[in-house]
Design an enzyme around this catalytic site. Structure first.
Site, short mmCIF file in Angstrom:
data_model
loop_
_atom_site.label_atom_id
_atom_site.label_comp_id
_atom_site.label_asym_id
_atom_site.label_seq_id
_atom_site.Cartn_x
_atom_site.Cartn_y
_atom_site.Cartn_z
N GLY A 189 -22.71 0.71 -27.47
CA GLY A 189 -23.59 1.15 -26.38
C GLY A 189 -24.19 -0.03 -25.65
O GLY A 189 -23.73 -1.17 -25.82
N ASN A 190 -25.19 0.23 -24.84
CA ASN A 190 -25.89 -0.88 -24.17
C ASN A 190 -27.36 -0.53 -24.00
O ASN A 190 -27.78 0.57 -24.34
CB ASN A 190 -25.22 -1.21 -22.83
CG ASN A 190 -25.26 -0.05 -21.86
OD1 ASN A 190 -26.33 0.38 -21.45
ND2 ASN A 190 -24.08 0.48 -21.52
N HIS A 191 -28.13 -1.49 -23.47
CA HIS A 191 -29.59 -1.33 -23.44
C HIS A 191 -30.12 -0.57 -22.22
O HIS A 191 -31.32 -0.56 -21.99
CB HIS A 191 -30.26 -2.71 -23.47
CG HIS A 191 -30.14 -3.38 -24.80
ND1 HIS A 191 -30.66 -2.82 -25.94
CD2 HIS A 191 -29.55 -4.54 -25.16
CE1 HIS A 191 -30.41 -3.63 -26.96
NE2 HIS A 191 -29.72 -4.68 -26.52
N ALA B 41 -24.95 2.65 -16.52
CA ALA B 41 -24.31 1.46 -17.09
C ALA B 41 -23.20 1.97 -18.01
O ALA B 41 -23.40 2.15 -19.21
CB ALA B 41 -25.33 0.66 -17.87
#
Ligand code: CTP
Length: 402
Positions: A212-214, A280
């Site tokens: 995943g990402n932030h 994102a």
């Protein structure tokens, strides 16, 4: 969330029997999320008490040009009251008060406030049927309309006199409904459908792990609110986030992976006028998802990744009438890279974030953006809250898509 949420509503109450309904009207406005102040004509206090209205509105009720406070005399500033209001609603409005409004008479605080108010004014008349039909009243309505005021027509029914006909003040919930619909009909994105992608995507490795990402999703959520507040019907397709949203014009579709976001976006795209890809999205995902939790056996683990579908680029390929907006997060050669992304993905506008700018990016509440359109116009904006940045972006889309 109602379009009246966060708005300042000044309710003017005049001396008609329907003044008893103004208590319910205050409650309806509060329920819609508005802040309410009440200004009364002195005679209206015979029909409803200031105490009732101040208790319900949680604000002092004003009815005189000045108040006595022990030995002090305090001036009630009608100009400030008028300027405070986003909307001035006069309900009930008697024939007497409306006639004075139409002729610039200002012998009480309500009338002086009306003359100094610059905001939209809504008037809900209440009177007996013959008064309502009288040529003088018809002329008054025409004059008030010519000032830009909006009359909320009285309804038909049994009147205080016992007669039956038109003259009853509209019911409080109908007044709120009328005002809401009227405001919405004048908003620049009324009738427009907007698709927004937001947040991160999670790409499963096994049943319990993901890549995943932030991304917090905040930018996309703020864009959704900004568009809805200007009247758009919004479809917000979001990856996993902690953010919550409740707005009558926003439908939230929750997805997890890039593939789910791709499918949801394509399902909606044909119906929208504007699409903004603020998500994102993971660029790669594990080529295979392990059916069972991966056990730690070896000292290293190699995951084979494959590219996800580029949602934005795929929408650019099929777009017809849609105005398409993308984001670009760049670290170097920002303008050139963003311009080439805009062309490659067939966008109308690209929002550039530079990682060199402090306060811009994923987790922060602020953002600093540069907008580039397909005619190569470049607009740099200062560091602002994401709420303000979202408003700027939506306004620029409206300017280009008018
Ligand atoms: N985007 C998308 N689907 C993807 C990847 C990105 O819709 N699978 C969208 C994002 O929502 C964003 C824009 O494309 O609007 C970002 O483009 P991208 O090519 O991913 O640029 P960067 O993330 O800036 O990365 P890179 O420079 O590596 O291309």
């Amino acid at each position: 969330m109602s379009i009246l949420s966060g708005k300042n509503i000044l309710l003017g109450v005049t001396a008609g029997i329907a003044a008893y309904k103004s208590a319910s009207l205050v409650r309806e406005f509060i329920k819609a999320g508005a802040t309410v102040k009440v200004v009364m004509t002195p005679a209206s206090k015979d029909f409803v008490t200031p105490l009732t209205l101040s208790t319900l509105s949680k604000n002092p009720v004003e009815s005189h040009f000045y108040e006595k406070d022990n030995d002090n005399e305090l001036w009630n500033n009608h100009v400030e009251l008028g300027l405070w209001a986003d909307y001035f609603v006069i309900a009930p409005a008697t024939a007497n008060t409306m006639s004075k409004m139409a002729n610039g008479v200002c012998d009480n605080l309500l009338l002086a406030t009306y003359l100094s108010a610059k905001c939209p004014v809504y008037i809900a008349p209440a009177m007996d049927l013959d008064m309502y039909k009288h040529q003088s009243t018809t002329n008054t309505f025409a004059k008030l309309n010519s000032f830009g005021n909006t009359i909320i027509p009285a309804t038909s029914g049994e009147l205080a006199s016992g007669l039956v006909g038109q003259g009853r003040m509209a019911e409080p919930e109908d007044i709120v409904g009328f005002i809401t619909a009227d405001i919405l009909s004048q908003l620049p994105l009324k009738g427009q459908k907007v698709l927004i992608t937001a947040g991160p995507t999670y790409e499963a490795i096994d049943p319990v792990r993901f890549i995943g990402n932030h991304s917090s999703g905040k930018m996309g959520f703020e864009l959704a609110k900004a568009a809805a507040n200007l009247g758009a019907e919004v479809i917000l397709i979001t990856g996993p986030t902690n953010l919550k949203l409740s707005h009558s014009l926003i439908t939230v579709i929750h997805v997890v992976s890039a593939e789910e976001m791709y499918k949801a976006s394509h399902k909606e795209f044909q119906y929208v006028n504007i699409a903004i890809a603020a998500a994102a999205v993971a660029d790669y995902r594990p080529k295979e998802i392990a059916l069972n939790k991966i056990k730690k056996k070896e000292s290293t683990l190699t995951l084979k990744l494959e590219k996800t579908k580029d949602i934005l680029a795929s929408l650019g390929k099929i777009k017809k009438h849609q105005f398409l907006v993308g984001f670009a997060l760049e670290t170097n050669n920002e303008i050139e890279n963003a311009k080439s992304k805009l062309k490659r993905k067939n966008l109308d506008l690209i929002v550039l974030n530079s990682l060199k700018d402090k306060g811009a990016g994923f987790k922060s509440a602020t953002n600093k953006v540069t907008l580039i359109d397909k005619l190569d116009n470049i607009q740099e904006f200062p560091l602002k809250s994401k709420t303000e940045v979202a408003k700027d972006i939506i306004n620029e889309i409206i300017v280009r898509n008018a």
